[in-house]
Design an enzyme around this catalytic site. Structure first.
Site, mmCIF file in Angstrom:
data_model
loop_
_atom_site.group_PDB
_atom_site.id
_atom_site.type_symbol
_atom_site.label_atom_id
_atom_site.label_comp_id
_atom_site.label_asym_id
_atom_site.label_seq_id
_atom_site.Cartn_x
_atom_site.Cartn_y
_atom_site.Cartn_z
ATOM 1 N N ALA A 1 0.842 -1.202 0.000
ATOM 2 C CA ALA A 1 0.000 0.000 0.000
ATOM 3 C C ALA A 1 0.877 1.251 0.000
ATOM 4 O O ALA A 1 1.838 1.330 -0.751
ATOM 5 C CB ALA A 1 -0.973 -0.030 1.162
ATOM 6 N N CYS A 2 0.564 2.218 0.857
ATOM 7 C CA CYS A 2 1.274 3.503 0.827
ATOM 8 C C CYS A 2 2.683 3.441 1.401
ATOM 9 O O CYS A 2 3.394 4.444 1.388
ATOM 10 C CB CYS A 2 0.459 4.578 1.553
ATOM 11 S SG CYS A 2 -0.970 5.133 0.597
ATOM 12 N N SER A 3 3.085 2.283 1.914
ATOM 13 C CA SER A 3 4.470 2.115 2.353
ATOM 14 C C SER A 3 5.297 1.341 1.331
ATOM 15 O O SER A 3 6.450 0.995 1.603
ATOM 16 C CB SER A 3 4.516 1.410 3.712
ATOM 17 O OG SER A 3 4.042 2.256 4.732
ATOM 18 N N SER B 1 2.373 5.641 -2.219
ATOM 19 C CA SER B 1 3.717 5.409 -1.687
ATOM 20 C C SER B 1 4.755 6.385 -2.236
ATOM 21 O O SER B 1 5.870 6.459 -1.716
ATOM 22 C CB SER B 1 4.161 3.977 -1.988
ATOM 23 O OG SER B 1 4.511 3.806 -3.344
#
Length: 368
Positions: free
Chosen positions: A149-151, A329
């Protein structure tokens, strides 16, 4: 034997030619609500630009395609499917950012050992976008995709750091082509304004491979954490065919419980950063720059106040989401790309992402 030390030696950024302002997005969204007023009864969920900016800090966003998003009869990007033999859209985005990063690192493709494409969404399960990029650039070695995901961006840099430390690669190209707009529900008032499209790239290599010392950062340490949560989800997947469900329903697209995310992720991220810095014998006041995830300006401000005991200026904790929106990300990496060249030797900075999972990834950097 000398300890191998990983460095970031080049950073690249590609952004689409199209932008959509809050005013444009709201005008289209409100027109769609009017057009479908019977769905909402007495309380049609109209939006306004002031609400968006106050809630998120977002003023505009880059998108791969504009007209379809603003078409009240469509409310999603209008993309053309490409033949299998043509370069995919996401690989095309990745390649442009990669070329920029390679130039900054003074590297030729044949000097890269591995390619990682790390992004919140990939256009297809296989063949890997990273392998397509590897082939298009003429890079030997190996390549793979990864998603957290966003990481995803920071976790991809972690993998590059570990590969260089282990000696399994001398130079690694890490790319985050965030093609998010096809997964946005542009008919949902609470999320239609959040995301944008962009691609970033970084070159990570060991000290003996460096050919361009300009704007080089040692990767001093990395830290990651995950904790399961249902508060941010995207359920789109191939099993919809077997479950006889609508693969494009609102539940299949991005959705979140924003209040819970804010309440739970902010302290988690602040604690993570505080502990990461302290584990290196440092105080948060020793960090010159905080390149934070760009999801919501209020989250960033709260986290920085927790870390520093005060508000931070644009150079201390750059905000880029006003122009780019949430670019998943790539957010913290765009902040790094645009705000690193003024750093002096021995200055310290931290890149950090946080998002669905929950997932948090951080890197402590030192300018060389």
């Amino acid at each position: 034997m000398d300890t191998i030390r990983p460095f970031i030696t080049g950073s690249g950024l590609w952004k689409p030619a199209n932008t959509i302002s809050n005013d444009e997005l709201v005008h289209s969204y409100n027109a769609w609500v009017e057009q479908n007023i019977a769905l909402f009864g007495d309380k049609p969920p109209f939006s306004n630009s002031e609400f968006i900016e106050k809630a998120s800090g977002i003023k505009s966003r880059y998108v791969i395609e504009k007209d379809g998003i603003l078409d009240t009869n469509r409310m999603r990007p209008s993309l053309t499917e490409r033949p299998d033999d043509d370069i995919s859209l996401q690989a095309e985005m990745a390649i442009e950012a990669a070329k920029d990063a390679l130039c900054a690192a003074n590297k030729l493709p044949n000097q890269i050992d591995a390619v990682i494409v790390s992004s919140s969404y990939t256009q297809r399960p296989y063949p890997a976008i990273a392998i397509e990029v590897q082939h298009a650039l003429g890079i030997d070695g190996f390549a793979f995709d990864m998603q957290v995901a966003c990481s995803s961006g920071t976790f991809g840099l972690h993998r590059a750091y570990e590969m260089v430390k282990a000696g399994t690669a001398n130079s690694v190209l890490v790319i985050s082509p965030e093609l998010t707009s096809p997964q946005v529900n542009f008919t949902d008032r609470d999320s239609h304004f959040i995301f944008g499209d962009v691609a970033t790239a970084m070159v990570v290599e060991n000290s003996k491979a460096i050919t361009s010392p300009l704007h080089t950062f040692e990767m001093v340490s990395v830290r990651a954490a995950t904790q399961f949560s249902n508060n941010i989800r995207s359920n789109f997947g191939y099993t919809a065919r077997a479950c006889d469900t609508d693969p494009f329903s609102p539940q299949a697209l991005f959705h979140q419980n924003g209040r819970k995310v804010f309440k739970e992720v902010c302290p988690m991220a602040a604690d993570h950063l505080e502990n990461h810095v302290a584990s290196n014998g440092l105080k948060t006041s020793d960090i010159k720059r905080w390149w934070l995830h760009q999801a919501n300006i209020n989250m960033n401000q709260l986290i920085i106040r927790r870390l520093l005991g005060k508000d931070a200026d644009q150079l201390t904790a750059p905000i880029i989401l006003d122009q780019f929106a949430n670019i998943a990300s790539a957010g913290s990496l765009v902040a790094f790309n645009l705000y690193h060249q003024d750093m002096e030797p021995n200055d310290l900075g931290v890149i950090c992402s946080f998002g669905a999972g929950y997932s948090i990834g951080s890197l402590l950097l030192k300018k060389i």
